[in-house]
Design an enzyme around this catalytic site. Structure first.
Site, mmCIF file in Angstrom:
data_model
loop_
_atom_site.group_PDB
_atom_site.id
_atom_site.type_symbol
_atom_site.label_atom_id
_atom_site.label_comp_id
_atom_site.label_asym_id
_atom_site.label_seq_id
_atom_site.Cartn_x
_atom_site.Cartn_y
_atom_site.Cartn_z
ATOM 1 N N ASP A 191 0.871 -1.178 0.000
ATOM 2 C CA ASP A 191 0.000 0.000 0.000
ATOM 3 C C ASP A 191 0.901 1.218 0.000
ATOM 4 O O ASP A 191 1.491 1.534 1.029
ATOM 5 C CB ASP A 191 -0.898 -0.043 1.239
ATOM 6 C CG ASP A 191 -1.735 1.198 1.411
ATOM 7 O OD1 ASP A 191 -1.842 1.976 0.461
ATOM 8 O OD2 ASP A 191 -2.281 1.387 2.514
ATOM 9 N N GLU A 225 -0.771 10.760 0.918
ATOM 10 C CA GLU A 225 -2.057 10.061 0.971
ATOM 11 C C GLU A 225 -2.347 9.493 2.337
ATOM 12 O O GLU A 225 -3.479 9.562 2.823
ATOM 13 C CB GLU A 225 -2.091 8.927 -0.073
ATOM 14 C CG GLU A 225 -3.495 8.365 -0.325
ATOM 15 C CD GLU A 225 -3.937 7.287 0.669
ATOM 16 O OE1 GLU A 225 -5.138 6.966 0.684
ATOM 17 O OE2 GLU A 225 -3.094 6.769 1.438
ATOM 18 N N GLU A 226 -1.344 8.918 2.979
ATOM 19 C CA GLU A 226 -1.583 8.210 4.248
ATOM 20 C C GLU A 226 -2.055 9.129 5.376
ATOM 21 O O GLU A 226 -2.537 8.653 6.394
ATOM 22 C CB GLU A 226 -0.336 7.424 4.690
ATOM 23 C CG GLU A 226 -0.003 6.216 3.816
ATOM 24 C CD GLU A 226 -1.023 5.072 3.890
ATOM 25 O OE1 GLU A 226 -1.972 5.167 4.686
ATOM 26 O OE2 GLU A 226 -0.869 4.099 3.137
HETATM 27 ZN ZN LIG Z 1 -3.133 3.360 0.144
#
Ligand SMILES: [Zn+2]
Length: 350
Positions: A191, A225-226
């Site tokens: 991810d 994003e995180e």
């Molecule tokens: Zn992600």
């Protein structure tokens, strides 16, 4: 439907492996962004630029220019920062991104000083030895106060640690512990590095076949994003559609698995765009791409970041199934190839 240009699986895995080995916690994702920039620079049809925030924006002029699109994946990962240097010379941490401490307990880390110096260490419970602390090792709550970094350097005091060049605010990157076996890819940070590799592989498949996207397309490689605001800025305001490529959540009650690509129709932010999701389903069916439709109960994406920031665009989310997400993650090459084919089909679609 005509046959899709082929994905170069080996090149995709080679790039993924290099990317996974490049530390990039949110806030210090630059090395992974730069590596991706370098690999996309091989395709002369792409125009590369950066946002002020450091995200990578690659624009590919398509057959048509009047209905532009965007595709995004993120290169930043979970990580930590030095919160305090303790009297015993060890480091107290603060988390970057959403994860539980037990998922990184015992993991090797790199502490990256503000001057770029890297010092190795590992994440441990403050009372780690069962020979000394007995049942406490089992019972101690895994929280910020009970977790520390033991540095692989001679230090027993705050001063000695400072003398190593370590300060509050230094980034801490978790080792990816990458292994590829029997088609499985086991690593931290799949991810969303798996999807960055998928994006690059889709571009390569088209470019190598002498093709270009049906519509002018912006590829946005996000770097925050995180923590929730990655794609809040940087995606051109005139794009009609945004396809987010991010991992699918695998677990009890989920349809997603490690051998399929998933279409997420709803997550913590609510439903995605129905029309664009339907279009992606049809593309998957027409091209015999193994896919699942799923809902992710505790999940947010850069699509929501752009929507929340005012992006007036249709957003959909696809990605490979990743087991044990935000823990020690694993997927399979089949899911990556399925996602890459899906993306290729989308880029070529009218
Ligand atoms: Zn992600």
């Amino acid at each position: 439907m005509t046959k899709l240009p082929e994905i170069n699986t080996q090149a995709m895995l080679d790039f993924l492996s290099e990317l996974l080995k490049t530390p990039s916690p949110t806030g210090l994702a630059e090395p992974a962004i730069a590596l991706t920039e370098h690999s996309l620079a091989a395709f002369q049809a792409l125009q590369l630029a950066r946002t002020r925030k450091g995200a990578l924006v690659a624009t590919w002029t398509g057959e048509r220019d009047d209905l532009p699109r965007a595709v995004t994946a993120h290169a930043d990962t979970l990580g930590a920062m030095v919160k305090e240097i303790k009297a015993n010379g060890r480091l107290k941490l603060t988390r970057i991104g959403g994860f539980a401490w037990n998922t990184v307990e015992g993991e090797g880390v790199e502490v990256i000083s503000s001057k770029g110096r890297r010092i190795r260490g590992s994440i441990l419970l403050t009372r780690a030895s069962s020979h000394v602390y007995g049942s406490e090792v089992n019972e101690l709550k895994r929280d910020d106060g009970n977790i520390e970094v033991r540095l692989d350097a001679r230090t027993g005091s705050e001063k000695e640690t400072r003398d190593l060049g370590i300060e509050v605010g230094d980034f801490v990157a978790f080792d990816p512990r990458l292994e590829m076996t029997a088609g499985f890819i086991r690593s931290r940070h799949l991810d969303d590095k798996a999807c960055v590799a998928v994006l690059v592989a889709a571009v390569k498949a088209l470019a190598d076949a002498g093709l270009k996207p049906a519509h002018t397309t912006t590829l946005f490689i996000s770097n925050y994003e995180e923590v929730g605001h990655g794609a809040a800025a940087g995606i051109p305001a005139d794009v009609e559609e945004l396809v987010v490529v991010d991992m699918a959540a695998v677990g009890e009650g989920q349809t997603s698995d490690e051998f399929h690509a998933s279409l997420c129709v709803k997550d913590s932010g609510g439903p995605y765009h129905h029309g664009l999701s339907e279009k992606l389903r049809h593309l998957a069916e027409d091209n015999h791409i193994p896919y699942r439709v799923d809902i992710y109960p505790f999940y947010g994406s850069d699509g929501e970041a752009f929507w929340s920031a005012g992006g007036d665009v249709a957003v959909a989310l696809i990605g490979p199934g990743v087991d044990a997400s935000h823990s020690y993650e694993r997927t399979h090459t089949e899911a990556l190839v399925a996602t890459a084919n899906w993306l290729v089909a989308y880029l070529l679609s009218e």
